[in-house]
Design an enzyme around this catalytic site. Structure first.
Site, PDB file in Angstrom:
ATOM      1  N   HIS A 174       0.692  -1.169   0.079  1.00  0.00           N
ATOM      2  CA  HIS A 174      -0.025  -0.052   0.095  1.00  0.00           C
ATOM      3  C   HIS A 174       1.012   1.319  -0.098  1.00  0.00           C
ATOM      4  CE1 HIS A 174      -3.439   2.334   0.322  1.00  0.00           C
ATOM      5  NE2 HIS A 174      -4.365   1.532   0.968  1.00  0.00           N
TER       6      HIS A 174
ATOM      7  N   ASP B 242      -7.827  -7.393 -19.839  1.00  0.00           N
ATOM      8  CA  ASP B 242      -7.828  -8.107 -20.858  1.00  0.00           C
ATOM      9  C   ASP B 242      -6.434  -8.579 -21.545  1.00  0.00           C
ATOM     10  OD1 ASP B 242      -8.078  -9.945 -23.176  1.00  0.00           O
ATOM     11  OD2 ASP B 242      -9.675  -8.206 -24.081  1.00  0.00           O
TER      12      ASP B 242
END
Length: 441
Positions: free
Chosen positions: A174, A387
């Site tokens: 993070h 994708d």
């Protein structure tokens, strides 16, 4: 190469079959070897953000499997030349910069002995854990990949299911980036694999500025908690928005055209509070709400959507008394603070505010936030655009979240919002049978 067997619920067998370090395909230039963390990065929690995308029936032959794995490794190496700090190392105890030394990221291959469709239909959210590398899931206290306090910001894992389906997972430290950064990275890696054009990552060069805060670990955990998914179709969300508008008009403080996220956040919190109250034999105990807001597109000087780092501010709504759960109060406060954020000139103005924070203030703030319910939306993030050249994923989700945290995501079929809600087990049993919540599912 080695094999490690892990078993988890519903008699699934998860096998780690290989582990490799992937380095950037080109060395990081000498003038970029030190990447300073911003003030917002430095005050971010020590945690990892787990994201996984599922793709059905990709591999028909052993050759296909080998080819796709090589493509993923090669494209990851190319992607890391752009996301160069992710292949470096950051010290947890002195999180002021990343040493961009090109040591690389862990790439794990694994298999699961059931079909992807069975996995998605039968598994509870906690069964996702083995899909993420080295237990790097949120605030897990037993984090691996940490040698003498030095952390690799990124790790990835590819899991193949019996049917040929694939899960591609990443987990990002993070302190080098927020949720938007994680989604951007996955989309970038996918686009490189599919040989498609993509907007490049934008790294802002921050001045050396260590605010000397102690390492911040959240007290939150998933112990005794469960994460469950709730689907809210658009038709029901429109009904909810109408209900919110009517309630606020009755209050004399109308909220016209509430957004789906505003209305749903209010509903989820009011029902979570109702569950906690029921568990406590009718005793109401207030708990504030926290809404992290991506500021890239709302500052006066807007930032590129692909900007890397922690670039969010949080709205806090105080809920001390039950009457403060009314939507005109909750949503009204959210809107008021968004207007304030929109008046901030630039990112440096934000940094200056937080750069003056003392260690005592930071720890006190964390303590207060740890007791709040967190609601965050990634509905506008490029979730289902990941994708790799295999078509869009059938499912994208996060690893089981932490106590009293909710993540709102686009529904897999695009119709509505999916809410990932993490509560204590007893609270969740009540919430799952709450007619006021289920009326909008």
């Amino acid at each position: 190469m080695f094999s490690k067997l892990l078993t988890f619920s519903r008699r699934q067998l998860h096998t780690i079959v290989s582990r490799e370090i992937i380095k950037p395909s080109f060395p990081t230039p000498s003038h970029l070897k030190t990447y300073n963390l911003s003030v917002l990065d430095q005050i971010a929690i020590n945690s990892h953000q787990p994201l996984v995308a599922f793709y059905p029936n990709l591999d028909q032959t052993c050759h296909d499997k080998i080819t796709k794995t090589l493509e993923l490794k090669n494209s990851l190496a190319k992607t890391l030349t752009q996301y160069y700090p992710f292949a470096g190392r950051v010290k947890k105890t002195e999180p002021a910069y990343v040493d961009c030394n090109d040591e690389g990221v862990t790439f794990i291959e694994a298999t699961n002995d059931i079909s992807l469709s069975d996995f998605l239909q039968q598994s509870e959210h906690e069964d996702l854990d083995p899909l993420f590398p080295d237990d790097l899931i949120w605030f897990d206290p037993h984090i691996r990949g940490d040698t003498e306090g030095v952390t690799c910001p990124l790790a990835v894992q590819v899991t193949r299911f019996a049917c040929g389906g694939v899960a591609v997972a990443s987990t990002l430290f993070h302190k080098v980036g927020d949720g938007r950064t994680t989604f951007n990275f996955m989309n970038h890696w996918a686009a490189v694999t599919a040989k498609k054009d993509i907007n490049p990552a934008q790294f802002l060069h921050h001045p050396t500025r260590s605010i000397n805060l102690p390492s911040i670990f959240s007290a939150r955990s998933r112990m005794g908690c469960v994460t469950r998914s709730f689907l809210f179709p658009n038709r029901k969300l429109n009904d909810l928005k109408s209900k919110v508008t009517a309630m606020t008009m009755e209050s004399g403080q109308p909220i016209m055209d509430p957004t789906r996220v505003e209305a749903l956040s209010w509903l989820l919190h009011s029902r979570a509070m109702a569950a906690a109250t029921k568990k406590s034999s009718g005793t109401f105990k207030g708990s504030d709400m926290i809404f992290p807001v991506d500021i890239r597109g709302i500052l006066v000087d807007k930032l590129a959507p692909t900007s890397v780092g922690n670039m969010f501010l949080s709205i806090e709504c105080r809920v001390t008394y039950e009457r403060e759960l009314e939507p005109h109060i909750t949503i009204g406060e959210m809107r008021k603070m968004k207007v304030v954020f929109q008046s901030i000139p630039n990112l440096e103005s934000v940094m200056q505010i937080f750069g003056q924070m003392s260690p005592e203030t930071a720890l006190e703030t964390l303590k207060r936030i740890d007791e709040c319910y967190i609601y965050t939306s990634v509905c506008r993030f490029p979730t289902y655009d990941i994708d790799f050249g295999w078509g869009k994923p059938v499912k994208v989700t996060l690893g089981g979240t932490i106590k009293n945290a909710t993540v709102l995501m686009a529904a897999p079929d695009g119709d509505g919002i999916e809410a990932l809600v993490c509560l204590e087990k007893e609270d969740m049993k009540i919430l799952q049978n709450d007619p006021e919540l289920l009326a909008f599912c």
